[in-house]
Enzyme design. Structure first.
Site, PDB file in Angstrom:
ATOM      1  N   MET A  77      10.684  -6.993   4.636  1.00  0.00           N
ATOM      2  CA  MET A  77      10.660  -6.950   5.785  1.00  0.00           C
ATOM      3  C   MET A  77      12.298  -8.186   6.167  1.00  0.00           C
ATOM      4  O   MET A  77      12.393  -9.452   6.600  1.00  0.00           O
ATOM      5  CB  MET A  77       9.723  -8.479   6.239  1.00  0.00           C
ATOM      6  CG  MET A  77       8.476  -7.330   6.549  1.00  0.00           C
ATOM      7  SD  MET A  77       8.736  -5.506   7.805  1.00  0.00           S
ATOM      8  CE  MET A  77       7.005  -6.015   8.367  1.00  0.00           C
ATOM      9  N   ARG A  78      13.304  -7.624   5.945  1.00  0.00           N
ATOM     10  CA  ARG A  78      14.643  -7.846   5.318  1.00  0.00           C
ATOM     11  C   ARG A  78      15.557  -7.072   6.649  1.00  0.00           C
ATOM     12  O   ARG A  78      15.377  -5.830   5.480  1.00  0.00           O
ATOM     13  CB  ARG A  78      14.864  -8.719   4.201  1.00  0.00           C
ATOM     14  CG  ARG A  78      15.295 -10.393   4.117  1.00  0.00           C
ATOM     15  CD  ARG A  78      15.766  -9.936   2.703  1.00  0.00           C
ATOM     16  NE  ARG A  78      14.389 -11.457   3.127  1.00  0.00           N
ATOM     17  CZ  ARG A  78      14.816 -13.033   3.106  1.00  0.00           C
ATOM     18  NH1 ARG A  78      15.692 -12.986   4.245  1.00  0.00           N
ATOM     19  NH2 ARG A  78      14.027 -14.078   3.076  1.00  0.00           N
ATOM     20  N   ASN A  95      13.531   4.756   5.585  1.00  0.00           N
ATOM     21  CA  ASN A  95      12.306   3.290   5.387  1.00  0.00           C
ATOM     22  C   ASN A  95      11.127   3.714   6.772  1.00  0.00           C
ATOM     23  O   ASN A  95      10.776   4.786   7.022  1.00  0.00           O
ATOM     24  CB  ASN A  95      13.294   2.606   6.826  1.00  0.00           C
ATOM     25  CG  ASN A  95      12.576   1.160   7.445  1.00  0.00           C
ATOM     26  OD1 ASN A  95      11.237   0.125   6.665  1.00  0.00           O
ATOM     27  ND2 ASN A  95      12.235   0.612   9.074  1.00  0.00           N
ATOM     28  N   SER A 150       0.923  -1.140  -0.038  1.00  0.00           N
ATOM     29  CA  SER A 150      -0.201   0.013  -0.034  1.00  0.00           C
ATOM     30  C   SER A 150       1.121   1.248  -0.001  1.00  0.00           C
ATOM     31  O   SER A 150       1.255   1.936  -0.735  1.00  0.00           O
ATOM     32  CB  SER A 150      -1.113  -0.472   1.081  1.00  0.00           C
ATOM     33  OG  SER A 150      -0.462  -0.098   2.357  1.00  0.00           O
ATOM     34  N   ASN A 151       2.084   0.986   0.611  1.00  0.00           N
ATOM     35  CA  ASN A 151       2.389   2.621   0.376  1.00  0.00           C
ATOM     36  C   ASN A 151       3.667   2.621  -0.836  1.00  0.00           C
ATOM     37  O   ASN A 151       4.068   3.450  -0.964  1.00  0.00           O
ATOM     38  CB  ASN A 151       3.732   2.189   1.340  1.00  0.00           C
ATOM     39  CG  ASN A 151       3.827   2.426   2.823  1.00  0.00           C
ATOM     40  OD1 ASN A 151       3.394   4.279   3.234  1.00  0.00           O
ATOM     41  ND2 ASN A 151       3.284   1.434   3.993  1.00  0.00           N
ATOM     42  N   HIS A 158       8.150   2.864   9.196  1.00  0.00           N
ATOM     43  CA  HIS A 158       8.048   2.583  10.158  1.00  0.00           C
ATOM     44  C   HIS A 158       6.784   3.142  11.062  1.00  0.00           C
ATOM     45  O   HIS A 158       6.820   3.734  11.665  1.00  0.00           O
ATOM     46  CB  HIS A 158       9.564   2.199  11.568  1.00  0.00           C
ATOM     47  CG  HIS A 158       8.768   1.150  12.483  1.00  0.00           C
ATOM     48  ND1 HIS A 158       9.249   0.099  12.327  1.00  0.00           N
ATOM     49  CD2 HIS A 158       8.710   0.830  13.387  1.00  0.00           C
ATOM     50  CE1 HIS A 158       9.043  -0.796  13.199  1.00  0.00           C
ATOM     51  NE2 HIS A 158       8.334  -0.133  14.978  1.00  0.00           N
TER      52      HIS A 158
HETATM   53  C1  GAR Z   1       3.457  -0.403   6.964  1.00  0.00           C
HETATM   54  O1  GAR Z   1       2.790  -0.707   7.789  1.00  0.00           O
HETATM   55  C2  GAR Z   1       4.726  -0.591   7.246  1.00  0.00           C
HETATM   56  O2  GAR Z   1       5.169   0.008   8.310  1.00  0.00           O
HETATM   57  C3  GAR Z   1       5.618  -1.955   7.873  1.00  0.00           C
HETATM   58  O3  GAR Z   1       4.943  -2.379   7.242  1.00  0.00           O
HETATM   59  C4  GAR Z   1       3.897  -1.776   6.596  1.00  0.00           C
HETATM   60  C5  GAR Z   1       4.208  -2.416   5.199  1.00  0.00           C
HETATM   61  O4  GAR Z   1       2.704  -2.010   4.660  1.00  0.00           O
HETATM   62  N1  GAR Z   1       7.207  -1.795   7.785  1.00  0.00           N
HETATM   63  C6  GAR Z   1       7.752  -2.552   9.065  1.00  0.00           C
HETATM   64  O5  GAR Z   1       7.598  -2.902  10.275  1.00  0.00           O
HETATM   65  C7  GAR Z   1       9.337  -2.279   8.872  1.00  0.00           C
HETATM   66  N2  GAR Z   1       9.696  -2.458  10.064  1.00  0.00           N
HETATM   67  P1  GAR Z   1       2.584  -2.485   2.752  1.00  0.00           P
HETATM   68  O6  GAR Z   1       3.216  -3.097   2.285  1.00  0.00           O
HETATM   69  O7  GAR Z   1       0.754  -1.865   3.019  1.00  0.00           O
HETATM   70  O8  GAR Z   1       3.039  -0.961   2.713  1.00  0.00           O
END
Ligand code: GAR
Length: 201
Positions: free
Chosen positions: A89-90, A106, A12-13, A108
């Site tokens: 997630m790596r 990044n 989604s990001n 978070h």
């Molecule tokens: C997001 O909420 C991001 O902040 C988190 O993964 C999600 C990805 O969502 N990232 C972390 O937790 C990193 N430590 P998305 O795939 O819908 O963009």
């Protein structure tokens, strides 16, 4: 300037950033999506947006060093200036971080340094914290750590469920991440002694 987005999941990001690029609000070329998960929904989003997908499955490589070398070769080939981790997630190694120091952002889903880790939203909710938030930062050698570019606090109301909190957090993420990238590209994000100053003028 050339941008690479790294993602492992829903994306989604990825879509929030792509939308603003398409609208001409962020002046950058989104050259590649680097994805480590062949099942990730973000791949479909990238193909729809006509963004080239580089799939690098960790299982295809003997070591993390080999896996990262394969990624770096692609980044060099596409002359990438900025990397945006969007749910990637790596953990990237210190050697990778050094090579792209202050050029890897990044996002978070917490107000770092609170609630680090892969379950930040759930952790804040279960801890019955009164607030949490979203952080965009440059990564460094430590986990969920590094110079902070933008942060926004989000209240956790008693009426919130985990789902409603996730929704609020993602809405803020989709606003904050494009904003941070835009400020960086406009040269408004400066780093001195590992501290970021952001000029919003
Ligand atoms: C997001 O909420 C991001 O902040 C988190 O993964 C999600 C990805 O969502 N990232 C972390 O937790 C990193 N430590 P998305 O795939 O819908 O963009």
């Amino acid at each position: 300037m050339n941008l690479a987005i790294f993602a492992s999941g829903r994306g989604s990001n990825f879509s929030a950033i792509t939308k603003e690029i398409k609208q001409g609000k962020i002046k950058v070329k989104l050259v590649i999506l680097v994805c480590d998960n062949p099942e990730a929904y973000v791949i479909k989003r990238a193909l729809r947006a006509k963004v080239k997908v580089i799939l690098v499955n960790r299982r295809d490589f003997k070591s993390r060093a080999d896996f990262e070398t394969a990624i770096i070769q692609r980044l060099e080939c596409y002359k990438i200036d900025l990397i945006a981790l969007a749910g990637f997630m790596r953990l990237l190694s210190p050697a990778f971080v050094r090579q792209y120091r202050n050029r890897i952002m990044n996002i978070h889903p917490s107000l770092l340094p609170a609630f680090k880790g892969a379950h930040a939203i759930e952790d804040a909710f279960n801890r019955k914290s009164s607030s949490t938030g979203v952080t965009v930062h440059f990564i460094d050698e430590k986990v969920d750590h590094g110079p902070i570019i933008l942060q926004e606090e989000i209240e956790i109301r008693r009426s919130d469920t985990l789902t409603s909190l996730e929704k609020k957090i993602h809405a803020v993420e989709h606003k904050l991440y494009p904003q941070a990238i835009k400020l960086f590209l406009q040269g408004k994000v400066r780093i001195r002694r590992r501290r970021v100053s952001v000029s919003t003028l």
